[in-house]
Design an enzyme around this catalytic site. Structure first.
Site, mmCIF file in Angstrom:
data_model
loop_
_atom_site.group_PDB
_atom_site.id
_atom_site.type_symbol
_atom_site.label_atom_id
_atom_site.label_comp_id
_atom_site.label_asym_id
_atom_site.label_seq_id
_atom_site.Cartn_x
_atom_site.Cartn_y
_atom_site.Cartn_z
ATOM 1 N N LYS A 1 -15.963 62.250 9.815
ATOM 2 C CA LYS A 1 -16.964 63.271 9.508
ATOM 3 C C LYS A 1 -17.756 63.619 10.762
ATOM 4 O O LYS A 1 -18.088 62.753 11.559
ATOM 5 C CB LYS A 1 -17.881 62.772 8.402
ATOM 6 C CG LYS A 1 -17.189 62.643 7.048
ATOM 7 C CD LYS A 1 -18.147 62.233 5.956
ATOM 8 C CE LYS A 1 -17.456 62.177 4.600
ATOM 9 N NZ LYS A 1 -18.367 61.778 3.514
ATOM 10 N N HIS B 1 -9.070 56.979 -2.037
ATOM 11 C CA HIS B 1 -10.334 56.374 -1.636
ATOM 12 C C HIS B 1 -10.453 54.934 -2.137
ATOM 13 O O HIS B 1 -11.210 54.143 -1.576
ATOM 14 C CB HIS B 1 -11.508 57.213 -2.148
ATOM 15 C CG HIS B 1 -12.652 57.286 -1.197
ATOM 16 N ND1 HIS B 1 -12.549 57.889 0.043
ATOM 17 C CD2 HIS B 1 -13.926 56.823 -1.271
ATOM 18 C CE1 HIS B 1 -13.713 57.801 0.670
ATOM 19 N NE2 HIS B 1 -14.557 57.149 -0.100
ATOM 20 N N TYR C 1 -21.232 48.055 -0.428
ATOM 21 C CA TYR C 1 -20.123 47.150 -0.689
ATOM 22 C C TYR C 1 -20.584 45.705 -0.804
ATOM 23 O O TYR C 1 -19.886 44.877 -1.383
ATOM 24 C CB TYR C 1 -19.068 47.270 0.416
ATOM 25 C CG TYR C 1 -18.408 48.617 0.449
ATOM 26 C CD1 TYR C 1 -17.441 48.966 -0.488
ATOM 27 C CD2 TYR C 1 -18.758 49.567 1.402
ATOM 28 C CE1 TYR C 1 -16.840 50.218 -0.469
ATOM 29 C CE2 TYR C 1 -18.163 50.813 1.423
ATOM 30 C CZ TYR C 1 -17.210 51.130 0.486
ATOM 31 O OH TYR C 1 -16.632 52.379 0.509
#
Length: 308
Positions: free
Chosen positions: A174, A250, A285
């Site tokens: 990105k 993903h 996470y």
């Protein structure tokens, strides 16, 4: 533009996003769908100056009543705010009535990740059932898992991006930020097997061919495999024809991140590997790994009550 009407303003705004801001076709299409809903509610010939904040809130409410997801409603709000900011900047309206619109608070969900058994089964599935192009599809799965790449990053990989041994590559994430990603032994073996098969199937597309295709992954027509193609492949093998445990590309990225943290990797190192701009994106996470550790504690600690 004289008396600016909603439909004309939307057309001009979408053209601005496409040509001046350089937004992707996917993004422009999404904004167009949102603003189409606005026109359906208010009418495309209504004066943009006559639109009120209450009308906009009613449009937002109509999506909620139709059980649109929070993400979809928020994108609609973002599209409206972008449109009215554009109209204010270009003096089509005197007051931006969308400026006070607030996005909805999203429920934080733990990322979906696969167990080691699930990831092993999916990576072996092309060997078991040649649904599309088995040797290529296995390479895709192994590379997604071992690198944590986004699907867009994998689709964009070219021969020139790799080191000679194919153990690492430079990807653009990105914001066009470059970073290194790494591939372990199984992924490299699968990739080399695919490239050898690719050269046999499409010699003209090989590095020495007359119609050389620089992208690593190609479809069965010999043209570059795009993001949608990779999503289709993952869906095919993880769906009913395959392991019947549907996941997305993903999910490999989530599994990579979770596995790294479970095995002791520093969260900032994982942030770098994933290409996250903010540590906050990586820290979500840790919630998954904490739940895992809690399960281990409850199973192993002698006073946990499991034998009561």
């Amino acid at each position: 533009m004289g008396e600016a009407v909603l439909g004309d303003c939307i057309d001009e705004y979408l053209e601005y996003l496409r040509c001046i801001k350089g937004r992707s076709p996917h993004t422009v299409t999404g904004y167009g769908e949102d603003l189409k809903h606005l026109m359906e509610q208010l009418g495309k010939d209504v004066s943009i100056c006559s639109v009120t904040e209450l009308q906009l809130r009613n449009c937002i409410g109509s999506l909620s009543r139709q059980n649109y997801s929070t993400a979809s409603v928020n994108r609609f709000i973002s599209s409206i705010r972008g449109l009215f900011a554009y109209c204010k900047k270009n003096h089509y309206i005197l007051k931006n009535v969308a400026i006070e619109l607030k996005t909805l608070k999203r429920t934080k969900l733990l990322p979906r990740y696969m167990t080691q058994g699930e990831i092993d089964n999916l990576c072996e599935e092309p060997d078991e059932h040649d649904l599309l192009w088995a040797v290529r599809d296995k390479a895709i799965f192994e590379m997604l898992y071992s690198s944590g790449c986004r699907v867009s990053e994998l689709a964009s990989l070219k021969f020139q991006d790799f080191t000679k041994d194919f153990r690492s590559a430079v990807v653009k994430g990105k914001g066009n930020k470059e970073r290194y990603v790494f591939f372990e032994k199984d992924a490299v073996t699968a990739l080399k097997a695919y490239l050898a098969d690719r050269d046999v199937r499409y010699p003209e597309k090989s590095r020495n061919g007359a119609e050389y295709v620089e992208y690593i992954f190609i479809n069965q027509h010999g043209t570059p495999l795009r993001e949608g193609g990779i999503r289709f492949i993952v869906g095919k093998y993880s769906g009913m024809e395959g392991v019947n445990n549907p996941v997305t590309p993903h999910s490999f990225r989530h599994t990579f991140a979770t596995g790294m943290l479970l095995n002791g990797a520093d969260v900032r190192m994982v942030q770098e590997m994933l290409g996250h701009a903010s540590i906050n994106a990586t820290q979500r996470y840790t919630h998954v790994t904490k739940e895992h550790l809690k399960d281990i504690y409850n199973q192993a600690f002698p006073h946990s009550g499991k034998n009561d």
